[in-house]
Design an enzyme around this catalytic site. Structure first.
Site, PDB file in Angstrom:
ATOM      1  N   ASP A   1     -46.477 -19.445  33.867  1.00 46.20           N
ATOM      2  CA  ASP A   1     -46.915 -19.406  32.472  1.00 46.20           C
ATOM      3  C   ASP A   1     -46.641 -20.737  31.784  1.00 46.20           C
ATOM      4  O   ASP A   1     -47.441 -21.203  30.967  1.00 46.20           O
ATOM      5  CB  ASP A   1     -46.206 -18.275  31.727  1.00 46.20           C
ATOM      6  CG  ASP A   1     -46.879 -16.921  31.945  1.00 46.20           C
ATOM      7  OD1 ASP A   1     -47.830 -16.861  32.744  1.00 46.20           O
ATOM      8  OD2 ASP A   1     -46.446 -15.934  31.328  1.00 46.20           O
TER       9      ASP A   1
ATOM     10  N   ASP B   1     -43.134 -16.009  37.844  1.00 38.28           N
ATOM     11  CA  ASP B   1     -43.711 -15.457  36.624  1.00 38.28           C
ATOM     12  C   ASP B   1     -43.510 -16.421  35.463  1.00 38.28           C
ATOM     13  O   ASP B   1     -44.446 -16.738  34.709  1.00 38.28           O
ATOM     14  CB  ASP B   1     -43.040 -14.111  36.332  1.00 38.28           C
ATOM     15  CG  ASP B   1     -43.805 -13.268  35.317  1.00 38.28           C
ATOM     16  OD1 ASP B   1     -44.798 -13.760  34.758  1.00 38.28           O
ATOM     17  OD2 ASP B   1     -43.397 -12.113  35.088  1.00 38.28           O
TER      18      ASP B   1
ATOM     19  N   LYS C   1     -32.525 -20.624  42.819  1.00 33.17           N
ATOM     20  CA  LYS C   1     -31.238 -20.937  42.189  1.00 33.17           C
ATOM     21  C   LYS C   1     -30.152 -20.779  43.242  1.00 33.17           C
ATOM     22  O   LYS C   1     -29.259 -19.932  43.144  1.00 33.17           O
ATOM     23  CB  LYS C   1     -30.993 -20.016  40.990  1.00 33.17           C
ATOM     24  CG  LYS C   1     -31.794 -20.388  39.752  1.00 33.17           C
ATOM     25  CD  LYS C   1     -31.297 -21.673  39.088  1.00 33.17           C
ATOM     26  CE  LYS C   1     -29.973 -21.459  38.383  1.00 33.17           C
ATOM     27  NZ  LYS C   1     -29.513 -22.714  37.725  1.00 33.17           N
TER      28      LYS C   1
ATOM     29  N   TYR D   1     -38.175  -7.672  40.521  1.00 32.06           N
ATOM     30  CA  TYR D   1     -39.078  -6.680  39.949  1.00 32.06           C
ATOM     31  C   TYR D   1     -39.170  -5.408  40.790  1.00 32.06           C
ATOM     32  O   TYR D   1     -39.598  -4.370  40.302  1.00 32.06           O
ATOM     33  CB  TYR D   1     -40.486  -7.267  39.775  1.00 32.06           C
ATOM     34  CG  TYR D   1     -40.597  -8.341  38.715  1.00 32.06           C
ATOM     35  CD1 TYR D   1     -39.526  -8.664  37.885  1.00 32.06           C
ATOM     36  CD2 TYR D   1     -41.773  -9.053  38.555  1.00 32.06           C
ATOM     37  CE1 TYR D   1     -39.629  -9.650  36.921  1.00 32.06           C
ATOM     38  CE2 TYR D   1     -41.892 -10.047  37.589  1.00 32.06           C
ATOM     39  CZ  TYR D   1     -40.814 -10.342  36.779  1.00 32.06           C
ATOM     40  OH  TYR D   1     -40.916 -11.320  35.823  1.00 32.06           O
TER      41      TYR D   1
ATOM     42  N   ASP E   1     -34.339 -23.928  36.854  1.00 30.74           N
ATOM     43  CA  ASP E   1     -34.215 -24.472  35.511  1.00 30.74           C
ATOM     44  C   ASP E   1     -34.646 -25.942  35.471  1.00 30.74           C
ATOM     45  O   ASP E   1     -35.316 -26.385  34.526  1.00 30.74           O
ATOM     46  CB  ASP E   1     -32.796 -24.291  34.968  1.00 30.74           C
ATOM     47  CG  ASP E   1     -31.712 -24.712  35.951  1.00 30.74           C
ATOM     48  OD1 ASP E   1     -32.026 -24.992  37.129  1.00 30.74           O
ATOM     49  OD2 ASP E   1     -30.534 -24.757  35.550  1.00 30.74           O
TER      50      ASP E   1
END
Length: 369
Positions: A255, A251, A194, A143, A227
């Site tokens: 959620d 992020d 990852k 970001y 993942d």
């Protein structure tokens, strides 16, 4: 009464002002009981600031945010501002506040209240007793990384670029927050990245492993690809205690974890900076994780619990007011167990109540406690 504390209140857009009104009632209750004294400052942010000032946050608001003891934030954005320039979109105000305050560790608890087990999309046995803390690094990564932007190529097509980048100090400081929290909980940290396909993830894994070995050998550390973590949150969420991860994955995963609890309208967050080595003070920025919900704004039906629980986190982490934070959390649990519900968490047999009526119920329980 404890020493006077200064707060900056930034209600923002959409349902922000509505749920903020109920949080301010809780602040008033804290003051009336003689537990603390607050000096409150209030300003505009997001779309409201764009309408008034032409920018999503002003320099004066940034200066005030740095001056006060803590910031309580609402939500920003809405379709009204969809066509403004990308660099002055409402969300840019939130990102600038986080960056200017250097609040790097975003704490997002995902706790399932007993009364809301049936509201979760997962089977009750998977979520009953669930209590996860996700620690998200929030002023680095993709970001904020450079280079970034949209460029036109020689053949006339366009290319969008965002850069995922982390340094050793950035990883260490958020890692220490996660390990310190774990020591007060179940003493387990799962570090998520990852590392199989991203060099930044490989560095993240190496630094976390070294940090645990050198400073936190008493805390159990596991590593998981992002993942797989998403899959495990849906399959067996109670395996986790503290999850620590970067900005993008944090992020998304927070959620996902939020929806395990039954409603985004229930979950708070705290974003903390580094402790000042002299004063011990640290910047604190507190907000619900839900958005501005423009579709229900102005209807008086928004759930104020996430905003109020964000205030509880503020009292805990910025002011060391643990008793008051616990009282608010206990009041929320009692209301959910026996009172009416806002539409997002309604159930058969309970009345559907408004935002202000939920505030009434919480204040009544606080006075009873």
């Amino acid at each position: 009464m404890t020493a006077n504390k200064s707060l900056l209140l930034l209600p923002g857009d959409g349902i922000g002002p509505e749920v903020f009104a109920q949080a301010k009632r809780v602040l008033d209750w804290v003051q009336k009981t003689g537990r603390a004294s607050f000096t409150l400052h209030e300003d505009l942010v997001g779309g409201a600031a764009i309408d008034a000032y032409g920018v999503p946050v002003t320099d004066a608001t940034i200066a005030k945010a740095k001056e006060v003891d803590a910031v309580l934030f609402g939500s920003v954005g809405g379709p009204k501002w969809d066509k403004v320039s990308f660099d002055i979109r409402p969300e840019a105000g939130l990102l600038r506040l986080r960056q200017e305050l250097q609040v790097f560790a975003n704490l997002r608890p995902a706790k399932v209240f007993d009364a809301l087990v049936d509201n979760s999309s997962l089977k009750p046995e998977l979520v009953r007793g669930l209590d996860i803390m996700i620690v998200r690094e929030c002023i680095g990564g993709v970001y904020f990384g450079e280079p970034r932007g949209i460029e036109t190529l020689a053949d006339g097509t366009e290319r969008g670029v965002n850069t995922e980048v982390y340094t050793t100090p950035e990883i260490l400081r958020v890692g220490r927050v996660a390990f310190d929290l774990a020591r007060k909980r179940a003493n387990r940290v799962c570090s998520v990245e990852k590392a199989n396909v991203m060099e930044s993830g490989l560095l993240w894994r190496r630094v976390m492993a070294r940090l645990q070995a050198e400073e936190y050998p008493d805390v159990e550390l596991t590593h998981m690809y992002a993942d797989n973590c998403a899959m495990q949150l849906a399959k067996n969420p109670k395996q986790f205690d503290v999850i620590v991860t970067g900005n993008l994955f944090g992020d998304l995963l927070s959620d996902l974890a939020a929806m395990l609890t039954g409603s985004l309208g229930l979950l708070p967050s705290a974003t903390l900076g580094a402790k000042d080595p002299v004063t011990g003070r640290r910047a604190g920025f507190y907000e619900p994780i839900h958005g501005s919900a423009p579709d229900i704004a102005g209807k008086g039906v928004a759930n104020p619990i996430a905003q109020i629980l964000s205030l509880a986190l503020l009292l805990r982490y910025s002011f060391d007011m643990e008793d008051e934070a616990l009282a608010i959390e206990q009041a929320v649990e009692r209301v959910l167990a026996k009172a009416g519900r806002t539409p997002d968490i309604k159930i058969e047999g309970r009345p559907v109540i408004s935002t202000s009526e939920m505030g009434d119920a919480l204040i009544a329980e606080l006075e009873a406690i």
